[in-house]
Write a protein that holds these residues in place. Structure first.
Motif, mmCIF file in Angstrom:
data_model
loop_
_atom_site.group_PDB
_atom_site.id
_atom_site.type_symbol
_atom_site.label_atom_id
_atom_site.label_comp_id
_atom_site.label_asym_id
_atom_site.label_seq_id
_atom_site.Cartn_x
_atom_site.Cartn_y
_atom_site.Cartn_z
ATOM 1 N N GLY A 118 0.829 -1.191 0.000
ATOM 2 C CA GLY A 118 0.000 0.000 0.000
ATOM 3 C C GLY A 118 0.862 1.237 0.000
ATOM 4 O O GLY A 118 2.067 1.166 -0.226
ATOM 5 N N SER A 119 0.232 2.354 0.231
ATOM 6 C CA SER A 119 0.905 3.643 0.240
ATOM 7 C C SER A 119 1.619 3.935 -1.071
ATOM 8 O O SER A 119 2.668 4.548 -1.097
ATOM 9 N N CYS A 120 1.068 3.444 -2.148
ATOM 10 C CA CYS A 120 1.649 3.724 -3.460
ATOM 11 C C CYS A 120 1.239 5.127 -3.897
ATOM 12 O O CYS A 120 0.154 5.592 -3.599
ATOM 13 N N SER A 121 2.128 5.774 -4.586
ATOM 14 C CA SER A 121 1.864 7.123 -5.072
ATOM 15 C C SER A 121 1.303 7.073 -6.480
ATOM 16 O O SER A 121 1.210 6.017 -7.091
ATOM 17 N N ASN A 122 0.947 8.221 -6.985
ATOM 18 C CA ASN A 122 0.493 8.345 -8.370
ATOM 19 C C ASN A 122 1.615 8.851 -9.263
ATOM 20 O O ASN A 122 1.372 9.322 -10.355
ATOM 21 N N TYR A 123 2.857 8.747 -8.808
ATOM 22 C CA TYR A 123 3.992 9.280 -9.555
ATOM 23 C C TYR A 123 4.650 8.272 -10.482
ATOM 24 O O TYR A 123 5.654 8.564 -11.102
ATOM 25 N N ARG A 124 4.127 7.068 -10.531
ATOM 26 C CA ARG A 124 4.570 5.989 -11.415
ATOM 27 C C ARG A 124 5.841 5.279 -10.962
ATOM 28 O O ARG A 124 6.289 4.354 -11.628
ATOM 29 N N GLU A 125 6.451 5.669 -9.832
ATOM 30 C CA GLU A 125 7.611 4.919 -9.358
ATOM 31 C C GLU A 125 7.210 3.493 -8.995
ATOM 32 O O GLU A 125 7.927 2.550 -9.286
ATOM 33 N N CYS A 126 6.067 3.366 -8.330
ATOM 34 C CA CYS A 126 5.582 2.036 -7.940
ATOM 35 C C CYS A 126 5.354 1.162 -9.176
ATOM 36 O O CYS A 126 5.709 -0.010 -9.179
ATOM 37 N N GLU A 127 4.743 1.743 -10.192
ATOM 38 C CA GLU A 127 4.424 0.989 -11.398
ATOM 39 C C GLU A 127 5.684 0.436 -12.061
ATOM 40 O O GLU A 127 5.708 -0.715 -12.501
ATOM 41 N N SER A 128 6.739 1.210 -12.099
ATOM 42 C CA SER A 128 7.936 0.789 -12.810
ATOM 43 C C SER A 128 8.684 -0.344 -12.115
ATOM 44 O O SER A 128 9.430 -1.073 -12.765
ATOM 45 N N VAL A 129 8.504 -0.514 -10.812
ATOM 46 C CA VAL A 129 9.211 -1.563 -10.085
ATOM 47 C C VAL A 129 8.294 -2.640 -9.511
ATOM 48 O O VAL A 129 8.765 -3.553 -8.841
ATOM 49 N N CYS A 130 7.017 -2.560 -9.777
ATOM 50 C CA CYS A 130 6.052 -3.491 -9.194
ATOM 51 C C CYS A 130 6.253 -4.912 -9.722
ATOM 52 O O CYS A 130 6.193 -5.142 -10.930
ATOM 53 N N PRO A 131 6.496 -5.874 -8.826
ATOM 54 C CA PRO A 131 6.686 -7.256 -9.277
ATOM 55 C C PRO A 131 5.399 -7.870 -9.835
ATOM 56 O O PRO A 131 5.454 -8.823 -10.597
ATOM 57 N N LYS A 132 4.259 -7.318 -9.485
ATOM 58 C CA LYS A 132 2.970 -7.806 -9.982
ATOM 59 C C LYS A 132 2.490 -7.022 -11.201
ATOM 60 O O LYS A 132 1.419 -7.276 -11.720
ATOM 61 N N GLU A 133 3.283 -6.045 -11.631
ATOM 62 C CA GLU A 133 2.975 -5.205 -12.789
ATOM 63 C C GLU A 133 1.616 -4.499 -12.665
ATOM 64 O O GLU A 133 0.843 -4.429 -13.614
ATOM 65 N N ILE A 134 1.350 -3.985 -11.474
ATOM 66 C CA ILE A 134 0.127 -3.222 -11.253
ATOM 67 C C ILE A 134 0.313 -1.852 -11.872
ATOM 68 O O ILE A 134 1.295 -1.167 -11.600
#
Length: 43
Positions: free
Chosen positions: A11-27
């Motif tokens: 959780g606590s993911c931002s809307n800045y796309r950093e999470c998206e680029s490293v997400c192991p589940k490709e969310i």
């Protein structure tokens, strides 16, 4: 969706796309935005 997020321990993911680029589940960022919106409405 929030329950699944809490059960999986993320959780606590931002809307800045950093999470998206490293997400192991490709969310993608649109799902993250939806989760954040639901989270803020539930409080």
């Amino acid at each position: 969706m929030l329950k699944a997020m809490e059960d999986e321990g993320f959780g606590s993911c931002s809307n800045y796309r950093e999470c998206e680029s490293v997400c192991p589940k490709e969310i993608n960022v649109s799902a993250i935005t939806t989760m954040n919106r639901l989270l803020y409405r539930s409080r």
